[in-house]
Design a protein around this motif. Structure first.
Motif, short mmCIF file in Angstrom:
data_model
loop_
_atom_site.label_atom_id
_atom_site.label_comp_id
_atom_site.label_asym_id
_atom_site.label_seq_id
_atom_site.Cartn_x
_atom_site.Cartn_y
_atom_site.Cartn_z
N GLY A 42 38.16 -60.00 26.51
CA GLY A 42 38.69 -58.77 27.11
C GLY A 42 39.33 -59.03 28.46
O GLY A 42 40.29 -58.34 28.84
N ALA A 43 38.81 -60.01 29.20
CA ALA A 43 39.37 -60.30 30.53
C ALA A 43 40.79 -60.83 30.45
O ALA A 43 41.53 -60.76 31.43
CB ALA A 43 38.46 -61.32 31.24
N HIS A 44 41.17 -61.34 29.27
CA HIS A 44 42.52 -61.90 29.10
C HIS A 44 43.48 -60.93 28.43
O HIS A 44 44.61 -61.31 28.09
CB HIS A 44 42.44 -63.19 28.28
N LEU A 45 43.03 -59.71 28.19
CA LEU A 45 43.85 -58.73 27.48
C LEU A 45 45.21 -58.55 28.16
O LEU A 45 46.25 -58.51 27.49
CB LEU A 45 43.13 -57.39 27.38
N GLY A 46 45.19 -58.46 29.48
CA GLY A 46 46.44 -58.26 30.21
C GLY A 46 47.42 -59.40 29.98
O GLY A 46 48.62 -59.17 29.77
N ASP A 47 46.91 -60.62 29.98
CA ASP A 47 47.78 -61.79 29.74
C ASP A 47 48.38 -61.75 28.34
O ASP A 47 49.57 -62.04 28.15
CB ASP A 47 46.99 -63.09 29.93
N TYR A 48 47.54 -61.39 27.36
CA TYR A 48 48.03 -61.34 25.97
C TYR A 48 49.11 -60.28 25.81
O TYR A 48 50.12 -60.50 25.12
CB TYR A 48 46.87 -61.05 25.01
N VAL A 49 48.88 -59.13 26.43
CA VAL A 49 49.83 -58.02 26.30
C VAL A 49 51.16 -58.39 26.97
O VAL A 49 52.24 -58.18 26.41
CB VAL A 49 49.26 -56.73 26.89
N ILE A 50 51.07 -58.95 28.18
CA ILE A 50 52.31 -59.33 28.89
C ILE A 50 53.08 -60.39 28.10
O ILE A 50 54.31 -60.34 28.01
CB ILE A 50 51.97 -59.85 30.31
N GLU A 51 52.34 -61.32 27.51
CA GLU A 51 53.00 -62.35 26.71
C GLU A 51 53.68 -61.73 25.49
O GLU A 51 54.81 -62.08 25.12
CB GLU A 51 52.00 -63.41 26.28
N GLY A 52 52.97 -60.81 24.84
CA GLY A 52 53.54 -60.14 23.68
C GLY A 52 54.75 -59.30 24.04
O GLY A 52 55.76 -59.31 23.33
N VAL A 53 54.67 -58.58 25.15
CA VAL A 53 55.80 -57.76 25.60
C VAL A 53 56.99 -58.66 25.93
O VAL A 53 58.14 -58.34 25.60
CB VAL A 53 55.40 -56.91 26.82
N GLY A 54 56.71 -59.79 26.59
CA GLY A 54 57.79 -60.71 26.94
C GLY A 54 58.49 -61.25 25.70
O GLY A 54 59.71 -61.43 25.68
N THR A 55 57.70 -61.48 24.65
CA THR A 55 58.28 -62.02 23.41
C THR A 55 59.16 -60.99 22.72
O THR A 55 60.23 -61.31 22.20
CB THR A 55 57.16 -62.46 22.45
N LEU A 56 58.71 -59.73 22.72
CA LEU A 56 59.44 -58.69 21.98
C LEU A 56 60.43 -57.90 22.84
O LEU A 56 61.15 -57.06 22.31
CB LEU A 56 58.44 -57.71 21.34
N ALA A 57 60.46 -58.16 24.14
CA ALA A 57 61.37 -57.41 25.01
C ALA A 57 62.84 -57.54 24.58
O ALA A 57 63.56 -56.53 24.54
CB ALA A 57 61.19 -57.85 26.46
N PRO A 58 63.32 -58.75 24.23
CA PRO A 58 64.70 -58.82 23.76
C PRO A 58 64.96 -57.99 22.50
O PRO A 58 66.02 -57.38 22.36
CB PRO A 58 64.90 -60.33 23.47
N THR A 59 63.96 -57.97 21.61
CA THR A 59 64.10 -57.16 20.40
C THR A 59 64.17 -55.67 20.75
O THR A 59 64.99 -54.92 20.20
CB THR A 59 62.92 -57.41 19.44
N ALA A 60 63.31 -55.24 21.66
CA ALA A 60 63.32 -53.84 22.08
C ALA A 60 64.66 -53.48 22.72
O ALA A 60 65.21 -52.40 22.45
CB ALA A 60 62.16 -53.58 23.06
N ALA A 61 65.18 -54.37 23.55
CA ALA A 61 66.47 -54.11 24.18
C ALA A 61 67.58 -54.03 23.14
O ALA A 61 68.46 -53.15 23.21
CB ALA A 61 66.78 -55.22 25.20
#
Length: 487
Positions: A42-61
């Motif tokens: 759970g302490a790493h949730l933020g890191d996982y989410v940011i990594e996932g968002v970074g991966t999918l950000a180009p797709t979202a754009a």
């Protein structure tokens, strides 16, 4: 433990959204967050989410600006001739409409982008389904499955990934698969025919004049209610009966319906306009700019195929240019952006929510653990049949994983196991493509949120409907590949 938790997390997500206990966005965010705590990370949730968002950000754009671009193209009338052509084939016959949906989705899929395919298909077919009261999940299911078969094109993604992962030529993988994929496409069209017959049986066949008459009577009833008049200006009960298909003609023309009135345009011509769901007199039409918009769209698609620039950049530039040329006044541009803001927000929200799901799956190691468990579970005696095993595994794995995870993480392992038993990497690569019809409805595929969002279909309803038909199509492709000696 990670394997059990991974499968449990995915099953929990699917059950909750199919039972409509949670919205897809909430489920995509809260369920992986909860399981991340269960895993003890759970302490790493933020890191996982940011990594996932970074991966999918180009797709979202890409999706955001693609929706704006194609929304503007629809507003200015670029696709009106396409819709008219479909209507001339479909008339108001539910069977033809469903088959037309499959054909349109397959043709538009040639550009290699699922989001573009779904935007054009839904924009063209949604008004017909709504006007005739047809099931919208039939539309989304048929479109997704047809696109899944066509997603195997070398520029569509999976074939290129398989070629890269196994260091093969994409043409060597794809070209021999064409007969099996053609059989898969025939399966989708046959499926759409059956589903269309089911819709025809449920609704009957309308003539185009019937639909127009029903709309007129509904408008009269609404006007009567608004003005408080006690009598309807239409026929006695204000209702139009659906004309059931009779005989073999399938024309559905209601007996006694007028062939035309007042010397005006032919009824079919009038209905061509009315059934589009696109007002032919809308102020956003730009007929003088039609060929500019057609050329811009052709250049955009060609640039996507040739990979001249990243796809998000191409759509960003195209959307800005389309807005500027078609609507040079800033208030008009704001109005167009506001008109499509709902679709943009829904789709981009889903993509970023899915980033939480994928981030936790990958960051905690659940995906790797599940894949290893499945691969290790293959009996030694199946070694000579690794191509068949790969094809079978591609269904669940490409549904529960991203294409990147499957093709770069799992496929090399399967290919190595096959090579030990004399199975060619080309056969493994071809077999890995058969799961794409199911993959296109995976909750991890951003394009599917474009499809259900624009069609106003609940993701859970779409999933319940499409999975069985997509699995059937995938198995047909696999069986055809084996029959033809390709796999």
């Amino acid at each position: 433990m990670l394997t059990i938790l991974g499968f449990t997390m995915i099953a929990t997500f699917l059950v909750l959204i199919m039972m409509k206990k949670m919205s897809p966005i909430a489920a995509l965010v809260l369920i992986p967050a909860l399981f991340c705590v269960f895993v003890g990370k759970g302490a790493h949730l933020g890191d996982y989410v940011i990594e996932g968002v970074g991966t999918l950000a180009p797709t979202a754009a890409m999706l955001m600006f693609a929706i704006v671009y194609f929304g503007v193209m629809i507003d200015v009338g670029l696709f009106d001739p396409v819709v008219r052509g479909i209507l001339k084939f479909c008339k108001a016959d539910p069977m033809r409409i469903v088959v037309g949906t499959a054909l349109l989705a397959a043709i538009v899929s040639l550009d290699g982008d699922g989001s573009t395919t779904f935007m054009i298909t839904v924009s063209a077919m949604y008004p017909l389904y709504k006007r005739l009261g047809m099931s919208l999940v039939v539309m989304t299911g048929v479109a997704a499955t047809a696109n899944g078969v066509m997603n195997t094109l070398p520029w569509g993604g999976p074939t290129a990934r398989a070629a890269t992962a196994l260091k093969l030529d994409a043409g060597d993988i794809f070209v021999p698969m064409i007969p099996a994929l053609a059989v898969g496409l025939v399966c989708v069209i046959a499926l759409s025919y059956v589903l269309g017959l089911r819709e025809r049986k449920r609704l009957g066949v309308l003539s185009l004049a019937d639909v127009l008459e029903r709309e007129k009577e509904e408008e009269n009833e609404n006007e009567t209610v608004l003005v408080g008049a006690g009598a309807s200006s239409g026929s006695g009960d204000g209702k139009v009966r659906l004309a059931k298909a009779t005989g073999g003609s399938g024309s559905g023309t209601e007996a006694g319906a007028p062939a035309g009135s007042g010397g005006g345009p032919d009824a079919d011509d009038v209905d061509d306009v009315r059934l589009q769901g696109l007002d032919p007199n809308r102020p956003t039409l730009r007929p003088k700019l039609y060929w500019f918009n057609a050329l811009l769209t052709a250049v955009l698609i060609a640039a996507m195929i040739m990979e001249l620039l990243p796809i998000p950049v191409l759509f960003l530039l195209a959307a800005a240019l389309a807005l500027t040329v078609n609507f040079p006044h800033i208030p008009d541009q704001r109005e167009r952006l506001a008109a499509h803001a709902d679709n943009v927000l829904n789709v981009s929200g889903m993509v970023f929510a899915a980033a939480v799901f994928t981030g936790v799956l990958q960051g905690t190691g659940m995906v790797d653990s599940m894949a290893k468990w499945l691969v290790d579970g293959i009996p030694d005696g199946m070694g000579p049949h690794m191509a068949l095993v790969t094809g079978a595994l591609s269904l669940p794995l490409t549904y529960f994983m991203s294409n990147d995870g499957f093709y770069f993480g799992v496929l090399p392992v399967l290919a190595e196991a096959g090579a030990a038993h004399g199975v060619s990497p080309l056969e493994i690569a071809r077999a890995s493509l058969v799961g794409q019809p199911l993959h296109m409805s995976s909750p991890l595929v951003p394009a599917v949120y474009v499809l259900v969002g624009m069609a106003r279909v609940d993701f859970g309803d779409h999933t319940k409907f499409v999975v069985k038909w997509a699995v059937l199509t995938s198995l047909v492709v696999l069986g055809a590949g084996i029959l033809f000696g390709i796999i």
